[in-house]
Design an enzyme around this catalytic site. Structure first.
Site, mmCIF file in Angstrom:
data_model
loop_
_atom_site.group_PDB
_atom_site.id
_atom_site.type_symbol
_atom_site.label_atom_id
_atom_site.label_comp_id
_atom_site.label_asym_id
_atom_site.label_seq_id
_atom_site.Cartn_x
_atom_site.Cartn_y
_atom_site.Cartn_z
ATOM 1 N N GLU A 121 -7.342 0.834 -4.327
ATOM 2 C CA GLU A 121 -7.320 0.778 -2.853
ATOM 3 C C GLU A 121 -8.656 0.306 -2.258
ATOM 4 O O GLU A 121 -8.661 -0.588 -1.400
ATOM 5 C CB GLU A 121 -6.869 2.129 -2.295
ATOM 6 C CG GLU A 121 -5.383 2.341 -2.554
ATOM 7 C CD GLU A 121 -4.894 3.774 -2.414
ATOM 8 O OE1 GLU A 121 -5.642 4.621 -1.913
ATOM 9 O OE2 GLU A 121 -3.754 4.043 -2.815
ATOM 10 N N ASP A 149 -13.086 5.329 1.603
ATOM 11 C CA ASP A 149 -11.659 5.313 1.980
ATOM 12 C C ASP A 149 -11.125 6.753 1.975
ATOM 13 O O ASP A 149 -10.908 7.336 0.914
ATOM 14 C CB ASP A 149 -10.893 4.430 0.973
ATOM 15 C CG ASP A 149 -9.388 4.403 1.222
ATOM 16 O OD1 ASP A 149 -8.912 5.022 2.187
ATOM 17 O OD2 ASP A 149 -8.670 3.754 0.425
ATOM 18 N N LYS A 167 2.792 11.555 -3.478
ATOM 19 C CA LYS A 167 1.631 11.058 -4.237
ATOM 20 C C LYS A 167 0.792 12.211 -4.791
ATOM 21 O O LYS A 167 0.070 12.049 -5.764
ATOM 22 C CB LYS A 167 0.798 10.190 -3.288
ATOM 23 C CG LYS A 167 -0.134 9.200 -3.945
ATOM 24 C CD LYS A 167 -0.583 8.202 -2.893
ATOM 25 C CE LYS A 167 -1.749 7.356 -3.316
ATOM 26 N NZ LYS A 167 -2.119 6.389 -2.276
ATOM 27 N N ASP A 212 0.887 -1.180 0.000
ATOM 28 C CA ASP A 212 0.000 0.000 0.000
ATOM 29 C C ASP A 212 0.918 1.221 0.000
ATOM 30 O O ASP A 212 1.582 1.517 0.995
ATOM 31 C CB ASP A 212 -0.895 -0.025 1.249
ATOM 32 C CG ASP A 212 -1.700 1.275 1.419
ATOM 33 O OD1 ASP A 212 -1.720 2.093 0.490
ATOM 34 O OD2 ASP A 212 -2.310 1.445 2.496
HETATM 35 N N1 LIG Z 1 -6.985 9.408 15.160
HETATM 36 C C1 LIG Z 1 -7.010 10.085 14.017
HETATM 37 N N2 LIG Z 1 -7.905 11.081 13.836
HETATM 38 C C2 LIG Z 1 -7.925 11.804 12.687
HETATM 39 N N3 LIG Z 1 -7.097 11.579 11.670
HETATM 40 C C3 LIG Z 1 -6.187 10.598 11.783
HETATM 41 C C4 LIG Z 1 -6.102 9.796 12.951
HETATM 42 N N4 LIG Z 1 -5.087 8.909 12.789
HETATM 43 C C5 LIG Z 1 -4.570 9.148 11.570
HETATM 44 N N5 LIG Z 1 -5.219 10.151 10.961
HETATM 45 C C6 LIG Z 1 -4.933 10.745 9.651
HETATM 46 O O1 LIG Z 1 -5.008 9.740 8.661
HETATM 47 C C7 LIG Z 1 -4.165 10.104 7.572
HETATM 48 C C8 LIG Z 1 -3.318 8.925 7.192
HETATM 49 O O2 LIG Z 1 -4.166 7.881 6.870
HETATM 50 P P1 LIG Z 1 -3.671 6.673 5.952
HETATM 51 O O3 LIG Z 1 -2.450 6.077 6.533
HETATM 52 O O4 LIG Z 1 -4.850 5.807 5.727
HETATM 53 O O5 LIG Z 1 -3.316 7.497 4.634
HETATM 54 P P2 LIG Z 1 -2.529 7.018 3.351
HETATM 55 O O6 LIG Z 1 -2.931 5.617 3.037
HETATM 56 O O7 LIG Z 1 -1.093 7.281 3.532
HETATM 57 O O8 LIG Z 1 -3.092 8.042 2.273
HETATM 58 P P3 LIG Z 1 -3.866 7.831 0.886
HETATM 59 O O9 LIG Z 1 -4.609 6.534 0.970
HETATM 60 O O10 LIG Z 1 -4.774 9.004 0.806
HETATM 61 O O11 LIG Z 1 -2.815 7.839 -0.155
HETATM 62 C C9 LIG Z 1 -3.316 11.269 8.043
HETATM 63 O O12 LIG Z 1 -3.816 12.464 7.479
HETATM 64 C C10 LIG Z 1 -3.512 11.257 9.541
HETATM 65 O O13 LIG Z 1 -3.379 12.533 10.106
HETATM 66 MG MG LIG Z 2 -4.463 4.761 1.907
#
Ligand SMILES: Nc1ncnc2c1ncn2[C@@H]1O[C@H](COP(=O)(O)OP(=O)(O)OP(=O)(O)O)[C@@H](O)[C@H]1O
Ligand SMILES: [Mg+2]
Length: 477
Positions: free
Chosen positions: A176, A200, A71, A9
């Site tokens: 995704e 998502d 990204k 991922d």
């Molecule tokens: N407890 C929480 N409350 C609010 N937001 C949160 C919390 N924990 C994580 N996040 C937010 O979730 C986001 C990261 O999520 P995730 O790891 O799913 O993203 P990603 O897979 O890297 O991004 P994308 O799928 O959009 O490319 C960040 O913006 C983070 O600040």
């Molecule tokens: Mg993601």
């Protein structure tokens, strides 16, 4: 024995690697025992490249060399308005290449070097490959990589090229939300026809997809999304609020310093996360404004929700439009699956549940890992390694963005050849009429997008037809 295939991922904020072997999926930790790796690259002034959590920590001393959210840059032109919006908040410098692509500047060993988003992706993927190989004690060359369902052709191409440069053969780019649905259907096997919706919301992108499972087939019924909508934008709302307070109440402009910009963004992200579990928080800013060594900005959950409401509502509008345009009724959806870190925000959960008239939501235990696990399941289905034997599910996808060409050579109307939402694979027949030339070759441009003015859609390439029967004999008659 045949090669193992892993699932990756590749997230805006975090990346995660997973492997399915001997009947179960497991997360492969990085070299520092982290189950997820921040998608962060720090170029230290002495030439070192540090990935993930350590890179985040080291970049505190030189924020302009800490690169993240690649990204958001991938597959975009430098003058893309969406890209320009993101640039305002990055502490690192981005300039245009001669062909109008973004290049990130970092200073190492007193020299400025410029990196394309593809090169940055390659650096990150190489690190993930190295961690995985160390963990499994074997060479890993094959992977399934996830991408937002709403990624366009250019964004997918850059992802594939970067993976190739990192030494991977990519067996599939998996959407995704489909990855998340795969995990759900593996855990909840049913022989009956079952419809689910995946919402998502991650760090940088939003995807929604409706999927239907019938026996061993998963059909994606519709997808929609926004590749510039995620936790980053929620943080930006808070950041603008903090900037405003610093300017009006303390006469200080934090935007002039990349160090301040990065520090404040991290503080805002922390405050946002806190507000997912508590009713109020305080953002403390030490040593930034000389006359005010300790600044405290308090923030309640209600204030946070009012500031970010327009973003949350935008996701519901996209979801609503996705269902409407595909003529799928809310009531026909049996399961609503939430994934992505931003779905931890209670207000988002409430809005989604309210939209479905109070329906209970299915929250993955670890919403940050489910997409990687889905990629690992898909990887196992494509693997020939006997340790990765798995019951296969056949996934039928849809086209996320329409494909077309010019309707008439004198105007710029897009003639849609394949409409978005069409089941893939598909084929189409189109008759081009060209009586003005006796040439035996013929070219036409292909575009991707939904706008009627084809110049506002994304140019994909030009098709050259040769050995076309000349129109001249007909004209002479
Ligand atoms: N407890 C929480 N409350 C609010 N937001 C949160 C919390 N924990 C994580 N996040 C937010 O979730 C986001 C990261 O999520 P995730 O790891 O799913 O993203 P990603 O897979 O890297 O991004 P994308 O799928 O959009 O490319 C960040 O913006 C983070 O600040
Ligand atoms: Mg993601």
């Amino acid at each position: 024995m045949d090669d193992l295939v892993i699932g990756i991922d590749l997230g805006t904020t975090n990346s995660c690697v997973s492997l399915y072997t001997e009947g179960k999926t497991k997360i492969l930790e990085n070299a520092f025992d982290g189950r997820i790796t921040p998608s962060f690259i720090y170029f230290s002034p002495d030439g070192e490249i540090v990935i993930g959590e350590h890179g985040v920590k080291m970049s505190v001393h030189k924020p302009e060399n800490g690169i993240y959210e690649m990204k958001r840059l991938v597959g975009r032109q430098f003058d893309d308005p969406e890209l320009q919006k993101s640039l305002k908040y990055f502490p690192f410098k981005v300039t245009a290449s001669p062909s109008n692509l973004p290049l990130v500047s970092v200073k190492q060993k007193s020299a400025i070097c410029k990196k394309s988003p593809q090169e940055l992706y390659t650096v990150l993927l190489k690190a993930l490959k190295k961690y995985t190989e160390a963990k499994l004690e074997e060479t890993i060359n094959k992977a399934v990589i996830t991408v937002p369902a709403y990624f366009n052709v250019a964004q997918k191409e850059v992802t594939l090229e970067a993976a190739k440069d990192a030494g991977f053969t990519v067996l599939k780019l998996l959407n995704e939300p489909t990855a998340a649905a795969l995990v759900y259907y593996f855990e909840n096997d049913t022989d009956k026809t079952h419809r689910s919706l995946v919402y998502d919301l991650g760090g940088g992108t939003f995807d929604v997809a409706v999927l239907e499972k019938r026996f061993e087939n998963i059909q994606v019924l519709c997808v929609a999304g926004d590749t510039q909508l995620g936790g980053h934008d929620i943080d930006t709302c808070l950041l603008n609020y903090v900037y405003r307070i610093l300017r009006t109440q303390y006469g200080y402009d934090p935007e002039a310093s990349s160090d301040d910009k990065r520090r404040l963004r991290l503080k805002c992200e922390d405050a946002k996360k806190e507000l997912s579990t508590v009713e109020s928080t305080v953002i403390t800013i030490n040593g930034m404004v000389s006359k005010h060594p300790k600044i405290k900005i308090s923030l309640t959950k209600d204030e946070f929700e009012a500031m970010t409401d327009h973003l949350f509502k935008k996701t519901i509008d996209i979801l609503d439009e996705c269902l409407r345009s595909s003529k799928i009724s809310k009531r026909s959806i049996q399961e609503i699956i939430l994934c992505g870190g931003s779905t931890r925000i209670p207000k988002i959960q409430k809005l989604v549940s309210d939209y479905f008239d109070g329906k209970q939501l299915n929250k993955f235990v670890n919403t940050s890992e489910c997409v990687a696990e889905g990629a690992a399941l898909q990887a196992a289905m494509l693997s020939t390694n006997r340790k990765q034997k798995i019951d296969e599910l056949r996934i039928v996808n849809v086209l996320p963005l329409s494909i077309g060409t010019w309707g008439h050579s004198l105007c710029h109307d897009m003639s849609f050849l394949i409409k978005r939402g069409t089941k893939l694979p598909t084929s189409v027949t189109h008759v081009f009429v060209n009586t003005e030339t006796d040439e035996t070759t013929f070219t036409f441009d292909i575009y991707e997008g939904e706008r009627l003015d084809l110049r506002k859609n994304r140019y994909l390439g030009t098709v050259l037809l040769t050995d076309v029967e000349s129109a001249a004999p007909f004209q002479k008659k």
